[in-house]
Each structure stands twice: as structure tokens, then as C-alpha cells.
Design an enzyme around this catalytic site. Structure first.
Site, mmCIF file in Angstrom:
data_model
loop_
_atom_site.group_PDB
_atom_site.id
_atom_site.type_symbol
_atom_site.label_atom_id
_atom_site.label_comp_id
_atom_site.label_asym_id
_atom_site.label_seq_id
_atom_site.Cartn_x
_atom_site.Cartn_y
_atom_site.Cartn_z
ATOM 1 N N CYS A 121 0.873 -1.177 0.000
ATOM 2 C CA CYS A 121 0.000 0.000 0.000
ATOM 3 C C CYS A 121 0.906 1.221 0.000
ATOM 4 C CB CYS A 121 -0.941 -0.018 1.200
ATOM 5 S SG CYS A 121 -2.282 1.193 1.086
ATOM 6 N N CYS A 123 -0.117 4.369 1.897
ATOM 7 C CA CYS A 123 -0.484 5.416 2.850
ATOM 8 C C CYS A 123 0.676 5.824 3.755
ATOM 9 C CB CYS A 123 -1.692 4.994 3.672
ATOM 10 S SG CYS A 123 -1.483 3.466 4.613
ATOM 11 N N CYS A 131 -3.763 6.178 -0.129
ATOM 12 C CA CYS A 131 -3.239 4.858 -0.515
ATOM 13 C C CYS A 131 -2.860 4.748 -1.977
ATOM 14 C CB CYS A 131 -4.268 3.780 -0.159
ATOM 15 S SG CYS A 131 -4.616 3.719 1.615
ATOM 16 N N LYS A 200 -11.956 -4.834 3.446
ATOM 17 C CA LYS A 200 -11.324 -3.892 4.375
ATOM 18 C C LYS A 200 -12.249 -2.692 4.532
ATOM 19 C CE LYS A 200 -7.187 -1.058 5.078
ATOM 20 N NZ LYS A 200 -5.886 -0.643 4.508
ATOM 21 N N ARG A 210 -2.467 4.378 12.660
ATOM 22 C CA ARG A 210 -2.037 5.566 11.918
ATOM 23 C C ARG A 210 -0.988 6.357 12.678
ATOM 24 N NH1 ARG A 210 -8.039 6.939 9.364
ATOM 25 N NH2 ARG A 210 -8.031 5.120 7.975
ATOM 26 N N ARG A 222 -10.819 7.939 3.765
ATOM 27 C CA ARG A 222 -10.627 6.846 2.809
ATOM 28 C C ARG A 222 -11.938 6.141 2.450
ATOM 29 N NH1 ARG A 222 -5.380 5.201 6.273
ATOM 30 N NH2 ARG A 222 -3.980 6.747 5.365
ATOM 31 N N GLU A 238 -16.876 -8.357 -2.998
ATOM 32 C CA GLU A 238 -15.446 -8.027 -3.028
ATOM 33 C C GLU A 238 -14.576 -9.288 -3.035
ATOM 34 O OE1 GLU A 238 -13.787 -5.330 -3.438
ATOM 35 O OE2 GLU A 238 -14.976 -3.609 -2.797
ATOM 36 N N LYS A 253 -10.981 -7.185 7.539
ATOM 37 C CA LYS A 253 -10.339 -6.216 8.436
ATOM 38 C C LYS A 253 -11.297 -5.060 8.663
ATOM 39 C CE LYS A 253 -6.304 -3.152 8.722
ATOM 40 N NZ LYS A 253 -5.134 -2.612 8.009
ATOM 41 N N SER A 280 -5.432 -2.363 15.412
ATOM 42 C CA SER A 280 -4.796 -1.602 16.478
ATOM 43 C C SER A 280 -5.782 -1.068 17.509
ATOM 44 C CB SER A 280 -3.994 -0.448 15.878
ATOM 45 O OG SER A 280 -4.851 0.428 15.143
ATOM 46 N N TYR A 319 -1.611 -7.879 17.284
ATOM 47 C CA TYR A 319 -0.530 -7.299 18.086
ATOM 48 C C TYR A 319 -0.391 -8.019 19.420
ATOM 49 C CZ TYR A 319 -1.234 -3.781 14.539
ATOM 50 O OH TYR A 319 -1.366 -3.152 13.326
#
Length: 331
Positions: A121, A123, A131, A200, A210, A222, A238, A253, A280, A319
Site C-alpha cells: 500500500c 499510505c 493509498c 477492508k 495511523r 478513505r 469483493e 479487516k 490496532s 498485536y
């Protein structure tokens, strides 16, 4: 079916060994992919304030990091890069000496068996934080879908040349998978799989990422290319398109607010490996509540990860991967 008192489902819950034997869904270190943030510089390990326990790492720290990750039994990482300089087209993203390309090489040398995925990507690499290539259309700036496909191919090929094992495009451009598959195959990388961020969503849960990737948009948002959180059936369109174009693995996501989408995608395509990104914001909420003593972090985090697997995900980008491995091992 016999009813109470003949049928007593609590019988299967009385003994821990019986509970274990009849457990339908299990978590293992082999289910996890750990995201890593890498940056230019020397001997820096910069804490990410909104994501406790995560860091921006310079390349010289990656060898030790990779060996620790592999030692925990985590099979894969996915790399996100923070370049030294940004420009309108994110040129560091496809430079042969770009930060992600350097990171791939460092990890493969330190831990050759660790699977290295790369986010494809722009971004993090553009000075505007979007992006892809931004043009003024219909009186307002927007990402030019087809122009962006060309530089996405350049980025993916450069990652493959650096030694990436799997390409994971996240930009949500139409036709992206077909373009990448054609580009990779044309350069002799037909063996490299593509894990598509097929569904997404334009989510508020990306805020801490971010900060970590220094990728907040400098104008607008976005929503013209990421999915509307209100739409579930659209996700099936999709993923079907991405499969037709050559995706090898699908992804949903974020994960927690979209467990229904994970379930629907898996039901529609049970034969296709499915990833889910425990993003995140989901991670940060657990950390913040645990830091205030409001929840038991270990129990809550493992329960959330288990719910993602139960919904149908075959692998989870999270994470919490390192801690989850230690908790599962009883450390």
C-alpha cells in the site's frame, strides 16, 4: 432428542479434561501473524504510545526480533514501513533500497524459516497519507484507481525481489489483485501467493495504527475506496472478485466488529484460507481497560482471539501474538 433430566450438557463441563476433549475451537501460536513497524535509522526502538508493547524498529533491531518471534512459535510476520522521506507517489515503497525491502532482507537472513509477508500500500509512504496517486476528480481530490495499480505492481515486485514470501495488498483498489498477479507472474514470481485485504472497512478502529505507521490522511478520508461499515453483502462481492482475479488467501479487516462478515465469507468460500486482522484499536482498547484494572487482559485477549477463530478465520493478524503465545504456553 432426549430432554432434561436425561440430557444434561453440564456433564461435559464438570472435568477440565472432558472440557478440553470436547472443545470445538482452539488457539495455537501457529494461528498468529505479528505486524511489525520498521523505520530508517540506527539502534532505535521507539515505543508506540497508543499500542503498548509495540515499537517502531530500525533494521538493525530486526534480527533479534525475528529470532524471538520464531522462538515463540509464531510462523509469520507482516511488515509496515515508515520511510525517511515521503512524496506524492510514495516512491520509497517501490525503491530497491526502501525500508520494507531492507527489512525483508534482514529478517530472512536472521530467521530464514520465518514467513515474511509485506503490506502493499502507499499510505505510509505518501506525503498526503492516501493509498495511491491522488488526482483532482469531480472538483475534489481522490485516489486515481488505475494509475495507482501501476505503482502497486512496482511495489509488489520490489518486495518479491527483496525476498518476501507473501504479498498482502491493502489499498482496496478495484482490479488490484489481477494487476498484481499479472505483474508478479511477468517477473517470474508466479510462486508468490497473494493475501488480499478483500473486505477492508473504513473503520474508526485504525487510529493507533495511523500513529504507529505515521499514515494519517492529510485531507479527507478513505471512504471512497475502503468499505462502508454498514455493508455485509458487499463484502461477498469483493471477495468473489478477488478470487476471480487470483487471490490465494482472503482477509477481513477489522475483526471484532466484523465477526459476522468473517463467518459469511467462510461459509461462502470454505475452501479458501481466510485471515482476519485484529486491528490496532481493538488491541488498544484491551490494553487501556487492563491498565485501569477493569479487565483481566489475558482472559479477555484470548477470548477475543478465540472468537475470531470461531467465526471462521484460519489465521489472525494480531498485536497480541507474542503475549498470546506465552499465555497459551502457561508462562
Amino acid at each position: 432428542m432426549p430432554k432434561f433430566p436425561t440430557t444434561r450438557l453440564r456433564r461435559l463441563r464438570q472435568h477440565p479434561r472432558v472440557r478440553d476433549l470436547v472443545r470445538e475451537t482452539r488457539l495455537s501460536p501457529h494461528d498468529f501473524v505479528l505486524p511489525l513497524f520498521i523505520r530508517h535509522g540506527q539502534n532505535e526502538r521507539i515505543p508506540i504510545g497508543s499500542m503498548p508493547g509495540n515499537f517502531q524498529l530500525t533494521v538493525d533491531h530486526l534480527a533479534a526480533e525475528a529470532r524471538e518471534i520464531a522462538g515463540l512459535g509464531i510462523p509469520a510476520v507482516i511488515l509496515f514501513g515508515i520511510p525517511e522521506h515521503k512524496d506524492a507517489v510514495g516512491s520509497d515503497a517501490y525503491s530497491e533500497q526502501g525500508i520494507v525491502q531492507q527489512g525483508v532482507d534482514a529478517i530472512k537472513q536472521a530467521a530464514p524459516d520465518l514467513l515474511v509477508m509485506t503490506d502493499v500500500c502507499f499510505c505510509e509512504f505518501t506525503d498526503h497519507g492516501h493509498c495511491g496517486i491522488v488526482n483532482d476528480r469531480h472538483g475534489s481530490p481522490d485516489v486515481d484507481n488505475d494509475a495507482t495499480l501501476e505503482i502497486l505492481v512496482k511495489e509488489a515486485v520490489s518486495h518479491a525481489r527483496a525476498g518476501a514470501d507473501l504479498i498482502a495488498p491493502s489499498g482496496m483498489m478495484d482490479g488490484m489483485i489481477q494487476a498484481l498477479r499479472t505483474g508478479l507472474d511477468g517477473e517470474g514470481f508466479e510462486h508468490i501467493p497473494i493475501m488480499s485485504y478483500a473486505a477492508k472497512y473504513s473503520s474508526a478502529f485504525y487510529g493507533p495504527f495511523r500513529d504507529a505507521a505515521e499514515s494519517a490522511p492529510q485531507f479527507g478520508d478513505r471512504r471512497t475506496y475502503q468499505m462502508d461499515p454498514a455493508n455485509g453483502a458487499e463484502a461477498l462481492r469483493e471477495v468473489a472478485l478477488d478470487l476471480e482475479e487470483g487471490a490465494d488467501i482472503l482477509m477481513v479487516k477489522p475483526a471484532l466488529s466484523y465477526l459476522d462478515v468473517i463467518y459469511r465469507v467462510k461459509q461462502a468460500h470454505p475452501e479458501v484460507p481466510l485471515a482476519a486482522y485484529n486491528v490496532s484499536g481493538e488491541f488498544a482498547m484491551v490494553k487501556a481497560a487492563a491498565a485501569n484494572g477493569w479487565i483481566d487482559e489475558q482472559r479477555v485477549a484470548l477470548e477475543l482471539l478465540l472468537s475470531i477463530r470461531r467465526a471462521g478465520a484460519d489465521m489472525i493478524l494480531t498485536y497480541h501474538a507474542k503475549d498470546a503465545c506465552r499465555w497459551l504456553a502457561g508462562d
